[in-house]
Write a protein that holds these residues in place. Structure first.
Motif, PDB file in Angstrom:
ATOM      1  N   HIS A 192      39.174  45.985  92.421  1.00  0.00           N
ATOM      2  CA  HIS A 192      38.063  44.947  92.510  1.00  0.00           C
ATOM      3  C   HIS A 192      38.193  44.170  91.506  1.00  0.00           C
ATOM      4  O   HIS A 192      37.932  42.836  91.607  1.00  0.00           O
ATOM      5  CB  HIS A 192      37.024  45.775  93.199  1.00  0.00           C
ATOM      6  CG  HIS A 192      35.711  44.735  93.572  1.00  0.00           C
ATOM      7  ND1 HIS A 192      34.998  44.182  92.611  1.00  0.00           N
ATOM      8  CD2 HIS A 192      35.929  44.062  94.780  1.00  0.00           C
ATOM      9  CE1 HIS A 192      34.041  43.386  93.347  1.00  0.00           C
ATOM     10  NE2 HIS A 192      34.492  43.222  94.698  1.00  0.00           N
ATOM     11  N   SER A 193      37.846  44.774  90.486  1.00  0.00           N
ATOM     12  CA  SER A 193      37.485  43.806  89.114  1.00  0.00           C
ATOM     13  C   SER A 193      38.730  43.005  88.598  1.00  0.00           C
ATOM     14  O   SER A 193      38.646  41.790  88.282  1.00  0.00           O
ATOM     15  CB  SER A 193      37.351  44.793  87.740  1.00  0.00           C
ATOM     16  OG  SER A 193      38.193  45.624  87.704  1.00  0.00           O
ATOM     17  N   ASP A 194      39.955  43.602  88.878  1.00  0.00           N
ATOM     18  CA  ASP A 194      41.154  42.851  88.447  1.00  0.00           C
ATOM     19  C   ASP A 194      41.559  41.765  89.559  1.00  0.00           C
ATOM     20  O   ASP A 194      41.603  40.740  89.102  1.00  0.00           O
ATOM     21  CB  ASP A 194      42.476  43.524  88.772  1.00  0.00           C
ATOM     22  CG  ASP A 194      42.422  44.736  87.501  1.00  0.00           C
ATOM     23  OD1 ASP A 194      41.967  44.518  86.547  1.00  0.00           O
ATOM     24  OD2 ASP A 194      43.380  45.842  87.651  1.00  0.00           O
TER      25      ASP A 194
ATOM     26  N   ALA B 107      33.115  38.664  95.841  1.00  0.00           N
ATOM     27  CA  ALA B 107      33.259  40.129  95.845  1.00  0.00           C
ATOM     28  C   ALA B 107      33.136  40.611  97.218  1.00  0.00           C
ATOM     29  O   ALA B 107      33.706  41.438  97.738  1.00  0.00           O
ATOM     30  CB  ALA B 107      32.276  40.648  94.918  1.00  0.00           C
TER      31      ALA B 107
ATOM     32  N   PRO C  84      37.645  50.303  92.518  1.00  0.00           N
ATOM     33  CA  PRO C  84      36.682  50.003  91.462  1.00  0.00           C
ATOM     34  C   PRO C  84      37.552  48.964  90.377  1.00  0.00           C
ATOM     35  O   PRO C  84      37.288  47.788  90.126  1.00  0.00           O
ATOM     36  CB  PRO C  84      35.892  51.024  90.889  1.00  0.00           C
ATOM     37  CG  PRO C  84      36.088  51.891  91.804  1.00  0.00           C
ATOM     38  CD  PRO C  84      37.166  52.027  92.314  1.00  0.00           C
ATOM     39  N   ALA C  85      38.817  49.548  89.749  1.00  0.00           N
ATOM     40  CA  ALA C  85      39.741  49.006  88.922  1.00  0.00           C
ATOM     41  C   ALA C  85      40.309  47.736  89.786  1.00  0.00           C
ATOM     42  O   ALA C  85      40.256  46.648  89.144  1.00  0.00           O
ATOM     43  CB  ALA C  85      40.675  49.681  88.443  1.00  0.00           C
TER      44      ALA C  85
ATOM     45  N   LEU D 175      39.182  39.942  91.105  1.00  0.00           N
ATOM     46  CA  LEU D 175      38.102  39.044  90.960  1.00  0.00           C
ATOM     47  C   LEU D 175      38.451  38.166  89.758  1.00  0.00           C
ATOM     48  O   LEU D 175      38.470  36.820  89.530  1.00  0.00           O
ATOM     49  CB  LEU D 175      36.712  39.750  90.757  1.00  0.00           C
ATOM     50  CG  LEU D 175      35.935  39.949  91.961  1.00  0.00           C
ATOM     51  CD1 LEU D 175      34.640  40.692  91.662  1.00  0.00           C
ATOM     52  CD2 LEU D 175      35.669  38.917  92.765  1.00  0.00           C
ATOM     53  N   PHE D 176      39.068  38.699  88.773  1.00  0.00           N
ATOM     54  CA  PHE D 176      39.476  38.158  87.541  1.00  0.00           C
ATOM     55  C   PHE D 176      40.670  37.303  87.647  1.00  0.00           C
ATOM     56  O   PHE D 176      40.559  35.956  87.369  1.00  0.00           O
ATOM     57  CB  PHE D 176      39.540  39.111  86.285  1.00  0.00           C
ATOM     58  CG  PHE D 176      40.179  38.606  85.053  1.00  0.00           C
ATOM     59  CD1 PHE D 176      39.309  37.658  84.329  1.00  0.00           C
ATOM     60  CD2 PHE D 176      41.512  38.455  84.660  1.00  0.00           C
ATOM     61  CE1 PHE D 176      39.816  36.997  82.904  1.00  0.00           C
ATOM     62  CE2 PHE D 176      42.027  37.983  83.603  1.00  0.00           C
ATOM     63  CZ  PHE D 176      41.220  37.355  82.962  1.00  0.00           C
TER      64      PHE D 176
END
Length: 382
Positions: A137-139, A25, A134-135, A141-142
């Motif tokens: 970043h999570s995309d 992250a 924010p969205a 990482l996954f």
């Protein structure tokens, strides 16, 4: 025979990706290099030039010099300079001899207007930072985690196949089961592919990214038009006639009707405006390129990952209109390619597949690893 089995085990174990040492992250880049360049130049340049202008003003004193009559005392001359700088109105006459006035207040507020420009240029970044990052970043990482895990699953699958093949009394039966598993797609890892497919039907990220670039283009164009307006109307007049016969001084007979004044730092303001306007004009094509790069797919990244079992977004023609969230994610995956450890491994396997004589027998990294592990002697042709 045991020596070859041991060598194959070591080879497959080395092919596995190690677990990432730290959190991914912190290392993710959530801005493209071109966007970072635009933010740095569009915000930093006016702030730098304005700070230099303010430093020059504070160190040199008044920015105006008026030619007061010779009978004026020092205090009266200082009053004339202050009054003319406060009013900053040019009094003249037209071709027919009528008195006209022209306000030069834009020169007075010019440094502060550049501060407003810097704030406006920072607004698209804030929009991206709080509405999309924010969205995204999570995309990222996954997806990065799943891509690396999918590669490791393929290697572990080959390790398991070797163990089953060695323990099997009927090798031909093993390969029949293998071919049936390929036909019935037992080797699929559908979570990642279906997630990416869903991203093709989402448009929130691409909408914010296009809006960011459109706002940036709008502010760049508005700033250039503002500077052109200043040059056409004000920045060719460094001298003006000032009238101080107002208020208590209106009835004074010894005060001339007009006093000539000259702006001391007029050339500095001209240089600042030309620098900002010239750089912003050069940055407009960069902002247009950032918006237009969403009109085509980055198929190089996905084509490498088609070496994974059942990962065929390209071959199954699942990539439709490129203006969607998946294309934005692919752009940022390319920018974070250093965090994608499996990309280098699969890229090398893909290059070796192209150099292999019987490359028609190699569809996925599983096929390639079975060949390297020494199972090609009994593997049927398909």
């Amino acid at each position: 025979m045991s020596l070859s089995h041991t060598a194959a085990e070591y080879m497959l174990s080395d092919a596995l990706l190690p677990d990432p040492g730290g959190s991914r992250a912190k290392g993710l880049r959530l801005e493209l290099p071109s966007d970072r360049l635009l933010k740095f130049v569009t915000v930093g340049l006016p702030l730098l030039l304005v700070s230099l202008a303010f430093a020059r003003e504070f160190s040199a004193g008044s920015q105006i010099s008026c030619f007061s009559p010779t009978n004026f005392t020092g205090k009266q001359s200082a009053y004339v300079d202050t009054a003319c700088w406060d009013s900053l109105v040019h009094h003249g006459f037209d071709a027919e001899g009528h008195a006209i006035t022209k306000s030069l207040w834009a020169l007075k507020v010019f440094p502060y207007s550049l501060l407003v420009v810097a704030v406006l240029m920072y607004m698209p970044y804030l929009l991206w930072r709080y509405a999309a990052v924010p969205a995204l970043h999570s995309d990222l990482l996954f997806i990065i985690d799943e891509l690396d895990k999918s590669y490791n699953r393929s290697i572990r699958l080959v390790q398991h196949m070797r163990k089953v093949q060695q323990a099997s009394a009927e090798p031909e039966r093993f390969w029949e089961e293998y071919e049936r598993a390929r036909r019935e797609r037992y080797f699929e890892f559908p979570l990642l592919e279906r997630y990416l497919t869903c991203k093709q039907h989402a448009h929130s990220l691409v909408f914010i990214y296009i809006l960011r670039n459109l706002l940036l283009l709008l502010f760049l164009a508005a700033t250039c038009l503002y500077l052109v307006f200043l040059h056409l109307n004000i920045f060719f007049q460094d001298e003006f006639s000032c009238s101080i016969k107002t208020g208590l001084l209106q009835a004074e007979p010894n005060i001339p009707p007009l006093i000539p004044c000259k702006l001391v730092f007029f050339s500095v303001f001209q240089l600042i405006s030309l620098s900002v306007g010239g750089v912003y004009v050069l940055l407009i094509p960069v902002a247009i390129y950032n918006a237009l790069q969403l009109c085509q797919w980055d198929k190089g990244l996905l084509s490498v990952y088609e070496m994974l079992p059942a990962f065929d977004l390209l071959s199954r023609k699942m990539l439709t209109c490129p203006v969607n969230d998946l294309n934005v994610i692919l752009l940022f995956l390319r920018a974070n390619i250093s965090e994608l450890t499996s990309f280098g491994r699969l890229n090398a396997v893909n290059a070796l597949r192209e150099a292999t004589a019987n490359k028609q027998d190699i569809d996925t990294v599983v096929d390639f690893m079975t060949l390297l592990a020494g199972l090609e002697t009994t593997k049927p042709k398909h």
